[in-house]
Every structure is written in structure tokens, then in C-alpha cells.
Design an enzyme around this catalytic site. Structure first.
Site, short mmCIF file in Angstrom:
data_model
loop_
_atom_site.label_atom_id
_atom_site.label_comp_id
_atom_site.label_asym_id
_atom_site.label_seq_id
_atom_site.Cartn_x
_atom_site.Cartn_y
_atom_site.Cartn_z
N SER A 139 40.46 154.81 50.57
CA SER A 139 40.58 154.97 52.01
C SER A 139 41.55 153.92 52.53
CB SER A 139 39.22 154.79 52.69
OG SER A 139 39.34 154.66 54.09
N TYR A 152 32.05 150.45 55.26
CA TYR A 152 32.63 151.51 54.42
C TYR A 152 33.90 151.01 53.74
CZ TYR A 152 34.73 156.03 53.20
OH TYR A 152 35.31 157.08 52.54
N LYS A 156 35.01 150.69 49.67
CA LYS A 156 36.19 151.31 49.08
C LYS A 156 37.15 150.26 48.50
CE LYS A 156 35.30 155.66 49.70
NZ LYS A 156 35.18 156.61 48.55
#
Length: 232
Positions: A139, A152, A156
């Protein structure tokens, strides 16, 4: 026929990539947590004339990971492993001062620990393939600081580092961390529901970038799918 395992394969990017590979004659093992949705996806993929094994379960379960690799072995081996299954850690995303620690643990467990566990399970088959490849879905939040994307993004970023080290330790494989960019998916909608009116690319529109990687097999590293398309 080459064989791929794709986690998070029932919808979104996983389903789009699976359909593209099935159209090229790949045999597939697809995984997701919701059995009914996964089986409907698998039925559609079988319409391409390839073998498709649907294995419902959670990638955080070691038994499920073993079942995925066993299914690939039953199809003749494993040439491509795609770690696409992800969780956000909070829905919608929140600032770090409100990030539930249990949610962060869940994101790390699914997005990082389970991805490594699946690689460990699959390595014997991948090493035996002449084109053994691992793709982890990254991401932009792994490399850039965006408000509310901290939990998040941290998961990643950790996944990217695992992929980079795996590439060094397994020089016979191709290991790519691929940032697909923002897409019109359930995951993004859950992350930022306030952006519902924004027009975002479909998962199908970025899949050609992944196919370009598979066709050209560049060195292991981190890639952005939209940039691969721009290169022509």
C-alpha cells in the site's frame, strides 16, 4: 499449467487477478473467509476451463495455510503465491491516538504474521518451480504518512520489509511487493467511508500491471501497479 495460490480471492483485487490468470490458463487455489462468496467466485473462474480449488478459511489459522499449499501440491505444484488477504485494524480508520491496540494486533497477525507463515509453508513448492514467485500486496500507506492510516500502514510496511529480506534469502525466487493504488473495493470503503463519492479505479484496471510483472519478471523489489502500466 502453472499454479497460483491467491488469498483474499473471493472479491476485489484477488478475484480480478484470479480471473486474469484463469483466462491465461492458470490453475488456481483461492482462499477467503466466507465460503459462500468464495464458491461463487470459484464457479465463475472455472468457466475459463481451468482447475480451481476453493479453500475457505482464515489465513491466521496454520491449518488453513497448510490446506492451501496441499491443494496447490494436488494441482501439480506452486508457481505463484499472492498474499492479498488483509484487515484494516479499525473500520473506519482512526488516528493513532484512538487506534485500538487489539485491532493493530489483528492487522499485524493477518497482514504480516500469516503472510510469512504461508510463505514458510509454501517455500518447498516454490523452490521447486522454475518460475517461483511471491507477490505481497502492499500500500502507499506503507511508505507515506497519511492521517488515520498509521496502523494499517505500519502492517504493510512490515510486510514490505519481510518481502525485501525474503528476496535476499531466496535469490532463486522473484519476490515483489506491489502497491495497487487506491481502488474501488470493500476494504477501501470500510477504511474511508466518507470518500464514497470519489471515483476510484476498479481492481480489474490495475491487474494488467501485475500481469506485466509476471511476463517480464523484473528483479525482486517494490513496484506500483499504476506505474507499471504507465511504462508501456
Amino acid at each position: 499449467m502453472p499454479v497460483a495460490v491467491i488469498t483474499g480471492g473471493s472479491k476485489g483485487l484477488g478475484r480480478a487477478l484470479a480471473a486474469a490468470l484463469a483466462g491465461r490458463g492458470w490453475d488456481l487455489v483461492v482462499s477467503a473467509r466466507t465460503a459462500e462468496v468464495l464458491e461463487r467466485t470459484a464457479e465463475g473462474l472455472r468457466g475459463h476451463g481451468t482447475r480451481v480449488v476453493a479453500v475457505a478459511g482464515d489465513v491466521t489459522d496454520a491449518g488453513h495455510r497448510a490446506a492451501l499449499v496441499a491443494a496447490a501440491d494436488g494441482l501439480g505444484g506452486l508457481d505463484l503465491l499472492v498474499s492479498n488477504a488483509s484487515v484494516l485494524g479499525a473500520e473506519p480508520l482512526v488516528r493513532l491516538d484512538s487506534q485500538p491496540l487489539a485491532g493493530l494486533r489483528a492487522a499485524l497477525e493477518t497482514n504480516v504474521v500469516a503472510a510469512l507463515g504461508l510463505v514458510q509453508e509454501a517455500l518447498p513448492l516454490l523452490r521447486g518451480s522454475r518460475a517461483g514467485t511471491v507477490i505481497v500486496i502492499s500500500s502507499e500507506a506503507a511508505a507515506e504518512a497519511y492521517e488515520t492510516w498509521g496502523g494499517y500502514g505500519a502492517s504493510k510496511a512490515a510486510l514490505d520489509q519481510l518481502a525485501a529480506v525474503l528476496a535476499v534469502e531466496e535469490p532463486g525466487l522473484r519476490v515483489w511487493a506491489v502497491d495497487p493504488g487506491d481502488m474501488d473495493t470493500d476494504l477501501y470503503e470500510a477504511a474511508v467511508p466518507a470518500d464514497d463519492d470519489e471515483v476510484r479505479p476498479t481492481p480489474e484496471s490495475v491487474v494488467p500491471g501485475f500481469l506485466r510483472l509476471l511476463d517480464r519478471r523484473p528483479v525482486s523489489g517494490r513496484y506500483a501497479a499504476p506505474a507499471l502500466l504507465d511504462r508501456g
